[in-house]
Design an enzyme around this catalytic site. Structure first.
Site, PDB file in Angstrom:
ATOM      1  N   LYS A  89      43.127 -25.032 -15.793  1.00 51.49           N
ATOM      2  CA  LYS A  89      44.115 -25.909 -16.436  1.00 51.49           C
ATOM      3  C   LYS A  89      43.475 -27.113 -17.133  1.00 51.49           C
ATOM      4  CE  LYS A  89      45.859 -29.087 -12.976  1.00 51.49           C
ATOM      5  NZ  LYS A  89      47.052 -29.490 -12.252  1.00 51.49           N
ATOM      6  N   ASP A  90      42.251 -27.436 -16.779  1.00 49.29           N
ATOM      7  CA  ASP A  90      41.555 -28.541 -17.458  1.00 49.29           C
ATOM      8  C   ASP A  90      40.816 -28.087 -18.711  1.00 49.29           C
ATOM      9  OD1 ASP A  90      42.354 -30.381 -15.520  1.00 49.29           O
ATOM     10  OD2 ASP A  90      40.622 -29.954 -14.244  1.00 49.29           O
ATOM     11  N   ARG A 140      53.946 -33.670 -17.528  1.00 50.22           N
ATOM     12  CA  ARG A 140      54.751 -32.484 -17.238  1.00 50.22           C
ATOM     13  C   ARG A 140      55.534 -32.661 -15.934  1.00 50.22           C
ATOM     14  NH1 ARG A 140      53.566 -28.813 -13.629  1.00 50.22           N
ATOM     15  NH2 ARG A 140      51.511 -29.739 -13.391  1.00 50.22           N
ATOM     16  N   ARG A 141      54.848 -33.123 -14.891  1.00 47.90           N
ATOM     17  CA  ARG A 141      55.533 -33.341 -13.610  1.00 47.90           C
ATOM     18  C   ARG A 141      56.550 -34.464 -13.742  1.00 47.90           C
ATOM     19  NH1 ARG A 141      49.700 -32.864 -10.630  1.00 47.90           N
ATOM     20  NH2 ARG A 141      49.696 -30.594 -10.396  1.00 47.90           N
ATOM     21  N   ARG A 158      45.574 -42.131 -10.440  1.00 49.64           N
ATOM     22  CA  ARG A 158      44.362 -41.472 -10.931  1.00 49.64           C
ATOM     23  C   ARG A 158      43.375 -41.303  -9.785  1.00 49.64           C
ATOM     24  NH1 ARG A 158      41.881 -41.436 -15.600  1.00 49.64           N
ATOM     25  NH2 ARG A 158      40.803 -39.827 -14.439  1.00 49.64           N
ATOM     26  N   ARG A 164      43.498 -40.114  -4.200  1.00 52.02           N
ATOM     27  CA  ARG A 164      44.965 -40.159  -4.316  1.00 52.02           C
ATOM     28  C   ARG A 164      45.633 -40.153  -2.956  1.00 52.02           C
ATOM     29  NH1 ARG A 164      46.515 -36.490  -9.604  1.00 52.02           N
ATOM     30  NH2 ARG A 164      44.634 -36.980 -10.760  1.00 52.02           N
ATOM     31  N   CYS A 251      47.310 -33.982 -27.400  1.00 52.45           N
ATOM     32  CA  CYS A 251      47.094 -34.692 -26.140  1.00 52.45           C
ATOM     33  C   CYS A 251      47.858 -34.009 -25.016  1.00 52.45           C
ATOM     34  CB  CYS A 251      47.535 -36.133 -26.279  1.00 52.45           C
ATOM     35  SG  CYS A 251      49.310 -36.269 -26.377  1.00 52.45           S
TER      36      CYS A 251
HETATM   37  N1  LIG Z   1      44.073 -32.411 -13.414  1.00 48.09           N
HETATM   38  C1  LIG Z   1      43.254 -32.414 -12.250  1.00 48.09           C
HETATM   39  C2  LIG Z   1      43.267 -31.102 -11.540  1.00 48.09           C
HETATM   40  N2  LIG Z   1      42.683 -30.024 -12.071  1.00 48.09           N
HETATM   41  C3  LIG Z   1      42.884 -28.963 -11.235  1.00 48.09           C
HETATM   42  C4  LIG Z   1      43.615 -29.411 -10.154  1.00 48.09           C
HETATM   43  C5  LIG Z   1      44.081 -28.617  -9.016  1.00 48.09           C
HETATM   44  C6  LIG Z   1      43.655 -27.196  -8.918  1.00 48.09           C
HETATM   45  C7  LIG Z   1      44.188 -26.267  -9.975  1.00 48.09           C
HETATM   46  O1  LIG Z   1      45.233 -26.499 -10.596  1.00 48.09           O
HETATM   47  O2  LIG Z   1      43.540 -25.248 -10.166  1.00 48.09           O
HETATM   48  C8  LIG Z   1      43.847 -30.773 -10.315  1.00 48.09           C
HETATM   49  C9  LIG Z   1      44.552 -31.677  -9.393  1.00 48.09           C
HETATM   50  C10 LIG Z   1      46.055 -31.648  -9.463  1.00 48.09           C
HETATM   51  O3  LIG Z   1      46.639 -31.306 -10.494  1.00 48.09           O
HETATM   52  O4  LIG Z   1      46.706 -32.005  -8.472  1.00 48.09           O
END
Ligand SMILES: NCc1[nH]cc(CCC(=O)O)c1CC(=O)O
Length: 322
Positions: A89-90, A140-141, A158, A164, A251
């Site tokens: 997802k990153d 999104r959340r 952050r 966190r 973004c």
């Molecule tokens: N953006 C940060 C990030 N990148 C991946 C994860 C969690 C693991 C995943 O989604 O694979 C997280 C932390 C989160 O969103 O709580």
């Protein structure tokens, strides 16, 4: 011309971020590869990304693509490493020239999770009192929860997962929304108070899956990594990433998805929301899983024509001004 292919005997170098979650994920990939390629040596190269260094600015304000990936990509392009292990997802949907998404591994539960602090333990999203402070750095959340629970309060958070959780335990927030997958991989799933159902919050594109990036057409590396590819996760994530790629302006934006596979059919649900949660456009599409990317593109165009395009343009304009 020199070949970018790795000589057969050399140690294979995996680039990873240094965070605890990133290292657990990279160690897992390394162990899986070692188990399947007994004749090969693998080593992890730990690198810091801009996203690891800038911790005092909300993610949505930094807003650049590749915040958690660029340094890992540069290392591959310099031939200092051979692959990069990412939380999929990153990883932006458009990769730099000369690189490719070489492998997608089996996904953990992609859902978001609610983690409640001690003050309100035992509650759910439905029973938290008005004004309870929810920490999230994800638009999104934020948008989806505002849509369903307008009386809750939201505050940016952050830092890595441990940071966190410490802020939650210190009382800076009443609850956090985190990816279930990250908590599970760090063996902290006992902190999950509630798995947030897809009806309330669609997860991020690629959430819960790992993506391994490598140099374009580096066949030696592709042969090494593709033995741990998971076809069902790949098909789902290709649909999700196509949906995001077609919609995205650049973004971080409130876009969510959910996918499932039934036999040869892939079902994709996608949504785009305004930041205040007032407008939320959501629909589903189903078709042949072999056409995964086409399904994602079609659903994106469909939502764009029904107002998602306006929402995204407004958000981009806001982020530019702030
Ligand atoms: N953006 C940060 C990030 N990148 C991946 C994860 C969690 C693991 C995943 O989604 O694979 C997280 C932390 C989160 O969103 O709580």
């Amino acid at each position: 011309m020199t070949s970018s292919a790795t000589p057969f005997n050399s140690t294979v170098r995996l680039g990873s971020r240094k965070s605890q979650l990133a290292m657990v994920q990279s160690e897992w990939v390394k162990a899986e590869l070692e188990a399947r390629h007994g004749d090969r040596a693998f080593e992890i190269h730990e690198l810091s990304t801009k996203g690891d260094k800038i911790l005092d600015v909300p993610l949505a304000k930094i807003g650049d693509k590749g915040l958690f990936t660029k340094e890992l990509e540069d290392a591959m392009l310099r031939n200092d490493t051979d692959m990069a292990v990412h939380s999929l997802k990153d990883l932006p949907t458009n990769l730099p020239e000369g690189l490719m998404l070489g492998c997608v591994t089996e996904r953990e539960n992609p859902a978001d999770a609610l983690v409640i602090g001690s003050k309100y333990s035992g509650n759910t999203l439905e029973t938290l009192p008005d004004g309870a402070v929810i920490g999230t750095s994800s638009l999104r959340r934020l948008a989806q929860l505002r849509h369903h629970f307008p009386k809750l309060a939201f505050k940016d958070v952050r830092g890595n997962l441990n940071t966190r959780l410490k802020k939650l335990d210190d009382g800076e927030y009443d609850a956090l929304i985190l990816a279930s997958a990250g908590l599970t991989r760090l063996e902290m799933s006992d902190r999950i108070s509630q798995e947030i159902p897809a009806e309330i919050s669609l997860h991020a594109v690629g959430q819960g899956a790992l993506g391994i990036e490598c140099r374009l057409d580096d066949t030696v590396i592709l042969d090494i990594i593709q033995v741990i590819q998971h076809q069902e996760t790949l098909d789902r994530c290709l649909a999700e990433r196509a949906f995001l790629r077609t919609l995205e302006g650049g973004c971080q934006v409130p876009i969510g998805v959910n996918t499932s596979i039934e036999g040869d059919r892939l079902i994709l649900t996608g949504m785009v929301a305004s930041l205040d949660g007032q407008r939320l456009i959501r629909d589903s599409i189903a078709g042949d899983r072999k056409e995964a990317e086409q399904l994602g593109n079609t659903l994106a165009e469909d939502l764009r024509g029904r107002g998602a395009g306006d929402i995204l343009a407004e958000i981009l304009a806001q982020v530019d001004r702030s």
